[in-house]
Design a protein around this motif. Sequence first.
Motif, PDB file in Angstrom:
ATOM      1  N   LYS A   4       0.855  -1.189   0.000  1.00 16.46           N
ATOM      2  CA  LYS A   4       0.000   0.000   0.000  1.00 16.46           C
ATOM      3  C   LYS A   4       0.887   1.235   0.000  1.00 16.46           C
ATOM      4  O   LYS A   4       2.103   1.150   0.197  1.00 16.46           O
ATOM      5  CB  LYS A   4      -0.916   0.004   1.234  1.00 16.46           C
ATOM      6  CG  LYS A   4      -0.170   0.135   2.561  1.00 16.46           C
ATOM      7  CD  LYS A   4      -1.137   0.234   3.732  1.00 16.46           C
ATOM      8  CE  LYS A   4      -0.347   0.452   5.041  1.00 16.46           C
ATOM      9  NZ  LYS A   4      -1.245   0.559   6.208  1.00 16.46           N
TER      10      LYS A   4
ATOM     11  N   HIS B 233       0.536   5.237  -5.638  1.00 10.29           N
ATOM     12  CA  HIS B 233      -0.522   5.367  -6.653  1.00 10.29           C
ATOM     13  C   HIS B 233      -0.008   4.680  -7.910  1.00 10.29           C
ATOM     14  O   HIS B 233       0.826   5.228  -8.635  1.00 10.29           O
ATOM     15  CB  HIS B 233      -0.811   6.850  -6.913  1.00 10.29           C
ATOM     16  CG  HIS B 233      -2.011   7.068  -7.777  1.00 10.29           C
ATOM     17  ND1 HIS B 233      -3.281   6.669  -7.416  1.00 10.29           N
ATOM     18  CD2 HIS B 233      -2.135   7.638  -9.002  1.00 10.29           C
ATOM     19  CE1 HIS B 233      -4.133   6.982  -8.371  1.00 10.29           C
ATOM     20  NE2 HIS B 233      -3.456   7.576  -9.354  1.00 10.29           N
TER      21      HIS B 233
ATOM     22  N   ALA C 160      -8.957  -1.226  -3.305  1.00  9.89           N
ATOM     23  CA  ALA C 160      -9.239   0.159  -2.906  1.00  9.89           C
ATOM     24  C   ALA C 160      -8.013   0.836  -2.310  1.00  9.89           C
ATOM     25  O   ALA C 160      -7.610   1.929  -2.734  1.00  9.89           O
ATOM     26  CB  ALA C 160     -10.397   0.178  -1.913  1.00  9.89           C
ATOM     27  N   ASP C 161      -7.375   0.207  -1.322  1.00 10.88           N
ATOM     28  CA  ASP C 161      -6.229   0.817  -0.639  1.00 10.88           C
ATOM     29  C   ASP C 161      -4.926   0.073  -0.878  1.00 10.88           C
ATOM     30  O   ASP C 161      -3.854   0.575  -0.535  1.00 10.88           O
ATOM     31  CB  ASP C 161      -6.500   0.885   0.879  1.00 10.88           C
ATOM     32  CG  ASP C 161      -7.765   1.671   1.197  1.00 10.88           C
ATOM     33  OD1 ASP C 161      -7.919   2.764   0.621  1.00 10.88           O
ATOM     34  OD2 ASP C 161      -8.588   1.180   1.986  1.00 10.88           O
ATOM     35  N   THR C 162      -5.011  -1.117  -1.404  1.00  7.60           N
ATOM     36  CA  THR C 162      -3.805  -1.930  -1.587  1.00  7.60           C
ATOM     37  C   THR C 162      -3.642  -2.327  -3.055  1.00  7.60           C
ATOM     38  O   THR C 162      -4.566  -2.213  -3.852  1.00  7.60           O
ATOM     39  CB  THR C 162      -3.877  -3.213  -0.731  1.00  7.60           C
ATOM     40  OG1 THR C 162      -5.051  -3.942  -1.092  1.00  7.60           O
ATOM     41  CG2 THR C 162      -3.895  -2.897   0.751  1.00  7.60           C
TER      42      THR C 162
END
Length: 435
Positions: A33, A36, A63-65
């Motif tokens: 994580k 971007h 979503a976050d990872t």
Amino acid sequence: MPLSSLKEKLANKNYSVAFGEVVKINATIVTAKGLHVSISDMVKIISETTQQETIGMVTEIDADTFFITPFSFVEGFRSGDKVFLDATGLNIPVGPSLLGRVVDPFMRPIDGKGTLNDMKLAPIIKAPIAAMKRGMIDEVFSVGVKSLDGLLTCGKGQKLGIFAGSGVGKSTLMGMIIRGADAPIKVVALIGERGREVPEFIEKNLGGDLTNTVIVVATSDDSPLMRKYGAFAAMSVAEFFKDQGKDVLFIMDSVTRFAMAQREIGLALGEPPTSKGYPPSSLTLLPQLMERAGKEEGKGSITAFFTVLIEGDDMSDPIADQSRSILDGHIVLSREMTDFGIYPPVHILNSASRVMNDIITPEHLQAVMKFRRLYTLLKENETLIRIGAYTKGSDAELDEAIDKKEAMESFITQKADEKVEFSQTREELVTLMNS
């Protein structure tokens, strides 16, 4: 140092301080994580404790990872290790200095002959040649093997498959094609094979001669991602020479190991298994690689031979089936012919070249059709002939086949170190059929 060289070096480095961190690791996938990223981005994972480094590819994003498939094994890494975006992306260095060398998929020499110079970056993944930019296949591509040149004539820019079970003679035939092919540049991709086979293939099948040849190696002990992109990297090398107007011979051994690598990656990412456990991505990947070969208008050509391992000699294997539908011809090797001592054991009746009729002379084509007809008659009546139940004179065409049986078998038999010119093969075939 010239300013242009300095700019080029700076452009290929990522000096950003932005980094992510590893949150989870299993045998095949690293979860991280904090960055971007996009699908297919290249990242570098650095161990905080051992300073060990590995390169991986972003293959899934949540979503976050995001999920990384590493190019090497993950032993020694742990949660909290840093992840950096690799600015070079999915590119490899290519250049004329690759000729005569043995390299890994990242073009790092593994032959101990020193570094490579005068290289430039090229993408591993490229779109295939656009349909309307493909040149017509109208020239013969001679490979120096009588059974192929005479009865399964290959065209410049054609894609063919060599289908065979284990131990039937794929490597020997590959060596004969590489040594005998009428091509100024030869690119060989050895994907997923045993490490022992690499020096053996070079010394035994190629006679140690790597003149104008590049060998790209990703052995069975390499990670699935390394095996998968080893094939694409080798194709990029062939495209580099094709773009210079050269006619390139591309040989890959084997498509099956390449598909198996994608099977490991796909199943690890949760893809549903289909026939024989292959996920859908394994089958969609084949045309992405194979369609990059061919003849392009205004440039050179890539004539490709892809070997396909037939498990249990089953031609309905999903990889074999998919490959046959993409390729412009198939060469089937027969275990039965091997048992009879006929080498190379090319099963003429089960093999086909889809462009042969367009590139050979009418006289040559007539001889090919007659050879296949007589050979079919022999196979259909083999039992009758062996037990003496056939009476000579009952069928004039079968009589001719019996009379020419020995000469026909002699025509398709060839020593591994023998090369025969195309004109000689054609003349021999036409003379045999007209005699």
